[in-house]
Scaffold this motif. Structure first.
Motif, PDB file in Angstrom:
ATOM      1  N   ARG A 106       4.740   2.409   7.359  1.00  0.00           N
ATOM      2  CA  ARG A 106       3.981   3.338   7.852  1.00  0.00           C
ATOM      3  C   ARG A 106       5.033   4.646   8.172  1.00  0.00           C
ATOM      4  N   HIS A 107       6.037   4.306   8.702  1.00  0.00           N
ATOM      5  CA  HIS A 107       7.195   5.212   9.230  1.00  0.00           C
ATOM      6  C   HIS A 107       8.373   5.167   8.497  1.00  0.00           C
ATOM      7  N   PRO A 108       8.328   5.690   7.188  1.00  0.00           N
ATOM      8  CA  PRO A 108       9.821   5.895   6.404  1.00  0.00           C
ATOM      9  C   PRO A 108      11.049   6.311   6.897  1.00  0.00           C
ATOM     10  N   GLU A 109      10.686   6.962   7.919  1.00  0.00           N
ATOM     11  CA  GLU A 109      11.967   7.657   8.635  1.00  0.00           C
ATOM     12  C   GLU A 109      12.537   6.763   9.431  1.00  0.00           C
TER      13      GLU A 109
ATOM     14  N   TYR B 190      14.892   4.008  10.404  1.00  0.00           N
ATOM     15  CA  TYR B 190      16.235   3.401   9.863  1.00  0.00           C
ATOM     16  C   TYR B 190      16.413   1.999  10.492  1.00  0.00           C
ATOM     17  N   GLY B 191      16.564   1.895  11.643  1.00  0.00           N
ATOM     18  CA  GLY B 191      16.802   0.738  12.573  1.00  0.00           C
ATOM     19  C   GLY B 191      15.813   0.511  13.699  1.00  0.00           C
ATOM     20  N   ILE B 192      15.853  -0.402  14.337  1.00  0.00           N
ATOM     21  CA  ILE B 192      15.042  -0.672  15.580  1.00  0.00           C
ATOM     22  C   ILE B 192      15.218   0.047  16.650  1.00  0.00           C
ATOM     23  N   GLU B 193      16.401   0.933  16.756  1.00  0.00           N
ATOM     24  CA  GLU B 193      16.487   2.026  17.587  1.00  0.00           C
ATOM     25  C   GLU B 193      15.371   3.265  17.436  1.00  0.00           C
ATOM     26  N   ASP B 194      15.257   3.333  16.204  1.00  0.00           N
ATOM     27  CA  ASP B 194      14.217   4.271  15.899  1.00  0.00           C
ATOM     28  C   ASP B 194      12.823   3.892  16.365  1.00  0.00           C
ATOM     29  N   VAL B 195      12.628   2.350  16.264  1.00  0.00           N
ATOM     30  CA  VAL B 195      11.242   2.167  16.859  1.00  0.00           C
ATOM     31  C   VAL B 195      11.356   2.200  18.217  1.00  0.00           C
ATOM     32  N   GLY B 196      12.411   2.145  19.016  1.00  0.00           N
ATOM     33  CA  GLY B 196      12.384   2.501  20.495  1.00  0.00           C
ATOM     34  C   GLY B 196      12.116   3.898  20.651  1.00  0.00           C
ATOM     35  N   GLN B 197      12.593   4.903  19.935  1.00  0.00           N
ATOM     36  CA  GLN B 197      12.168   6.306  20.068  1.00  0.00           C
ATOM     37  C   GLN B 197      11.287   6.485  19.925  1.00  0.00           C
ATOM     38  N   LYS B 198      10.456   5.832  18.844  1.00  0.00           N
ATOM     39  CA  LYS B 198       8.822   6.065  18.453  1.00  0.00           C
ATOM     40  C   LYS B 198       7.847   5.584  19.658  1.00  0.00           C
TER      41      LYS B 198
ATOM     42  N   SER C 198       0.763  -1.299   0.106  1.00  0.00           N
ATOM     43  CA  SER C 198       0.008  -0.054   0.100  1.00  0.00           C
ATOM     44  C   SER C 198       0.752   1.226   0.114  1.00  0.00           C
ATOM     45  N   GLU C 199       0.336   2.210  -0.463  1.00  0.00           N
ATOM     46  CA  GLU C 199       0.882   3.417  -0.649  1.00  0.00           C
ATOM     47  C   GLU C 199       0.524   4.265   0.670  1.00  0.00           C
ATOM     48  N   LEU C 200       1.572   4.281   1.590  1.00  0.00           N
ATOM     49  CA  LEU C 200       1.284   5.365   2.703  1.00  0.00           C
ATOM     50  C   LEU C 200       1.831   6.429   2.688  1.00  0.00           C
ATOM     51  N   LYS C 201       3.182   6.596   2.282  1.00  0.00           N
ATOM     52  CA  LYS C 201       3.639   7.728   2.034  1.00  0.00           C
ATOM     53  C   LYS C 201       4.629   7.424   0.842  1.00  0.00           C
ATOM     54  N   PRO C 202       5.003   8.424   0.289  1.00  0.00           N
ATOM     55  CA  PRO C 202       5.862   8.434  -1.075  1.00  0.00           C
ATOM     56  C   PRO C 202       7.218   7.557  -0.988  1.00  0.00           C
TER      57      PRO C 202
ATOM     58  N   GLN D  77      16.607  13.281  -5.487  1.00  0.00           N
ATOM     59  CA  GLN D  77      15.519  13.036  -4.682  1.00  0.00           C
ATOM     60  C   GLN D  77      16.045  12.549  -3.295  1.00  0.00           C
ATOM     61  N   THR D  78      15.267  12.595  -2.375  1.00  0.00           N
ATOM     62  CA  THR D  78      15.395  12.638  -0.855  1.00  0.00           C
ATOM     63  C   THR D  78      14.971  11.548  -0.184  1.00  0.00           C
ATOM     64  N   ASP D  79      15.734  10.711   0.313  1.00  0.00           N
ATOM     65  CA  ASP D  79      15.220   9.618   1.145  1.00  0.00           C
ATOM     66  C   ASP D  79      14.946  10.087   2.600  1.00  0.00           C
ATOM     67  N   ALA D  80      13.836   9.641   3.358  1.00  0.00           N
ATOM     68  CA  ALA D  80      13.535  10.121   4.683  1.00  0.00           C
ATOM     69  C   ALA D  80      14.714   9.613   5.638  1.00  0.00           C
ATOM     70  N   VAL D  81      15.583   8.560   5.294  1.00  0.00           N
ATOM     71  CA  VAL D  81      16.836   8.443   6.176  1.00  0.00           C
ATOM     72  C   VAL D  81      17.942   9.012   5.798  1.00  0.00           C
ATOM     73  N   PHE D  82      18.321   8.798   4.513  1.00  0.00           N
ATOM     74  CA  PHE D  82      19.493   8.945   3.931  1.00  0.00           C
ATOM     75  C   PHE D  82      19.706  10.451   3.385  1.00  0.00           C
ATOM     76  N   GLY D  83      18.692  10.955   3.135  1.00  0.00           N
ATOM     77  CA  GLY D  83      18.884  12.610   2.511  1.00  0.00           C
ATOM     78  C   GLY D  83      18.896  12.421   1.056  1.00  0.00           C
ATOM     79  N   GLU D  84      19.392  13.486   0.357  1.00  0.00           N
ATOM     80  CA  GLU D  84      19.526  13.739  -1.190  1.00  0.00           C
ATOM     81  C   GLU D  84      20.636  12.782  -1.637  1.00  0.00           C
ATOM     82  N   VAL D  85      20.236  12.207  -2.611  1.00  0.00           N
ATOM     83  CA  VAL D  85      21.137  11.321  -3.470  1.00  0.00           C
ATOM     84  C   VAL D  85      22.037  12.096  -4.198  1.00  0.00           C
ATOM     85  N   VAL D  86      23.286  12.650  -4.135  1.00  0.00           N
ATOM     86  CA  VAL D  86      24.013  13.493  -4.739  1.00  0.00           C
ATOM     87  C   VAL D  86      24.995  12.772  -5.912  1.00  0.00           C
ATOM     88  N   GLU D  87      25.534  13.625  -6.713  1.00  0.00           N
ATOM     89  CA  GLU D  87      26.540  12.831  -7.718  1.00  0.00           C
ATOM     90  C   GLU D  87      27.876  12.539  -6.760  1.00  0.00           C
TER      91      GLU D  87
END
Length: 465
Positions: free
Chosen positions: A103-106, A108-116, A16-20, A28-38
């Motif tokens: 649900r939460h594309p930001e 990155y790891g299980i530590e972010d789950v703990g924070q949330k 399902s499409e919950l967030k882009p 383009q910018t990823d919610a974790v890694f930021g912008e992909v640069v040359e």
């Protein structure tokens, strides 16, 4: 615990499409890694098949080598049942990883789950547990490599030297920066470990008797369908089975680097099916033919020649395990240190200093663990009990409750899932406490035996496992 989440609703379908879901094209910018640069690292570049192989390699490796010994403790039938139950729970846990990431594309790891879910305390506890878990896995991989090198060389050097060699090589390969660029290591490693355990399975089936059995006189396998282990032994055996499925927390990191997060469940399904089929087949066959004379790691169960052959085939797989888990652990600290700065996705001096410093620190810590607890079976069960359950059971139950507690439609399905989530949390806590106790008892018993393996030893560890 913030279960009354404003995003609560129906269970998330991974497609399902919950967030882009940002692609990996430049700009383009990823919610974790930021912008992909040359010129910068492209973190979002792992295919679904590459992801499945990485998942398999975080799972199929050290854990499978302890399954026949766990069956010897529990009995064949209870062992198979326990394996299937743990496999099903971790399959659901793996599904929850993908659902939570969608649900939460930001995240990155299980530590972010703990924070949330639990705030700063949850972040620190789960983050520390994640890092310690994978560092211990890397250490057990180094220990496995030292056993293999001792077997191949007939103890050609001090065991501590072999562990150090595994540490240095693991550090060098783990420092390759993105998962897509080390996926070839996963392919090579998976091929090696599968070749080794298939060769072992065939060997124990056609040989007269396992290498540890009496070599003279009549002999027949003493495998048992049911056994009556002590609580400590049973808990330690269950912890070894948990360890065999304990790659789940790394799935967050793998899905974060996938090209398309929607392909995650396809990769998960392939991984779990292949893994469970192999675990059952190998565990049953090896234990059936070896009985109580099965070795841990299981590769030592065949004769002297086949032991060398199996370890020769397995060494790339053991090394791949060290490389991948060292990389994932270092990447956790790397993202946490540089997230939100331009150093994360630009090849600056700070970028490289931090990266190599972290891969080196993780490798050195793993080396210390491997040298301090050089008892393979005990180390595997201790890691599975103390950290594997904490990473694979309790957080996933809490994740479902967090995302679904506030649903307005509290029908029987919702109630059943609440009960299931609570069961996963409680069973994980039981295994954590009981398994840790059993594993510590087993390690202490090993040290008390004559000729037991000592910390930082030069002694040959290929015949004492």
């Amino acid at each position: 615990m913030g279960f009354n989440n404003e995003k609560a609703g129906e269970d998330v379908e991974l497609g399902s499409e919950l967030k882009p879901d940002m692609t990996n094209t430049q700009g383009q910018t990823d919610a974790v890694f930021g912008e992909v640069v040359e010129g910068g690292p492209n973190y979002r570049n792992v295919s679904w098949l590459g992801s499945a192989i990485l998942m398999m390699k975080t799972q199929i490796g050290l854990g499978v080598l302890s399954i026949p010994a766990a069956f010897d403790t529990l009995g064949l039938i209870p062992g198979i049942i326990a394996l299937l139950v743990i496999g099903f729970i971790t399959l659901w846990s793996g599904y929850m990883v993908g659902a939570f990431k969608r649900r939460h594309p930001e995240t990155y790891g299980i530590e972010d789950v703990g924070q949330k879910i639990f705030g700063r305390t949850g972040r620190e506890v789960l983050g520390l547990g994640f890092a310690l878990f994978w560092t211990c896995v890397a250490g057990s991989g180094m220990l496995g490599i030292s056993i293999g090198l001792n077997s191949l060389s007939e103890h050609g050097a001090c065991t501590a030297i072999f562990v150090a060699i595994a540490c240095v090589v693991g550090f060098a390969l783990a420092s390759i920066q993105t998962l897509d660029k080390i996926s070839w290591i996963a392919w090579v490693g998976l091929t090696g470990i599968l070749s080794a355990i298939i060769t072992l399975t065939i060997s124990v089936g056609i040989q007269d008797r396992p290498s540890a059995a009496p070599q003279f006189g009549p002999w027949e396998s003493d495998f048992e369908l049911f056994k009556s282990p002590t609580f400590a032994d049973a808990a330690a055996a269950l912890s070894s089975l948990v360890f065999a499925y304990a790659g789940t927390p790394a799935y967050f990191n793998i899905v974060s680097e996938m090209k398309d997060h929607k392909d995650y469940f396809k990769a998960l399904s392939l991984c779990q099916f292949v893994m469970t089929a192999l675990y059952i087949a190998i565990g049953v066959v090896v234990y059936y033919y070896c009985g109580s004379f099965v070795a841990s790691p299981a590769l030592g169960s065949a004769g002297v020649l086949m032991k060398k052959v199996c370890y020769g085939l397995a060494l790339p797989g053991l090394l791949a395990s060290v490389v991948i888990v060292t990389h994932i652990t270092a990447k956790y600290f790397f993202i946490r240190t540089l997230r939100g700065t331009h150093h994360l996705n630009h090849n600056t001096a700070k970028h490289w200093i931090v990266w190599f410093g972290l891969t080196g620190a993780v490798s050195l810590t793993a080396y210390i663990i491997a040298s301090a607890i050089p008892v393979f079976g005990g180390l595997v069960s201790l890691i599975g009990a103390l950290l594997g359950t904490l990473m694979c059971f309790q957080p996933m139950g809490c994740m479902w409750l967090y995302d679904n507690w506030g649903r307005t439609n509290r029908d029987w399905k919702w109630k059943a899932m609440v009960a299931w989530s609570i069961f996963v949390i409680v069973s994980g806590t039981f295994l954590l406490i009981g398994g840790t106790y059993g594993s510590i008892v087993g390690i202490m018993d090993s040290y008390q035996k004559n000729g037991g393996t000592k910390p930082w030893t030069c002694a040959d560890n290929s015949n004492s496992t």
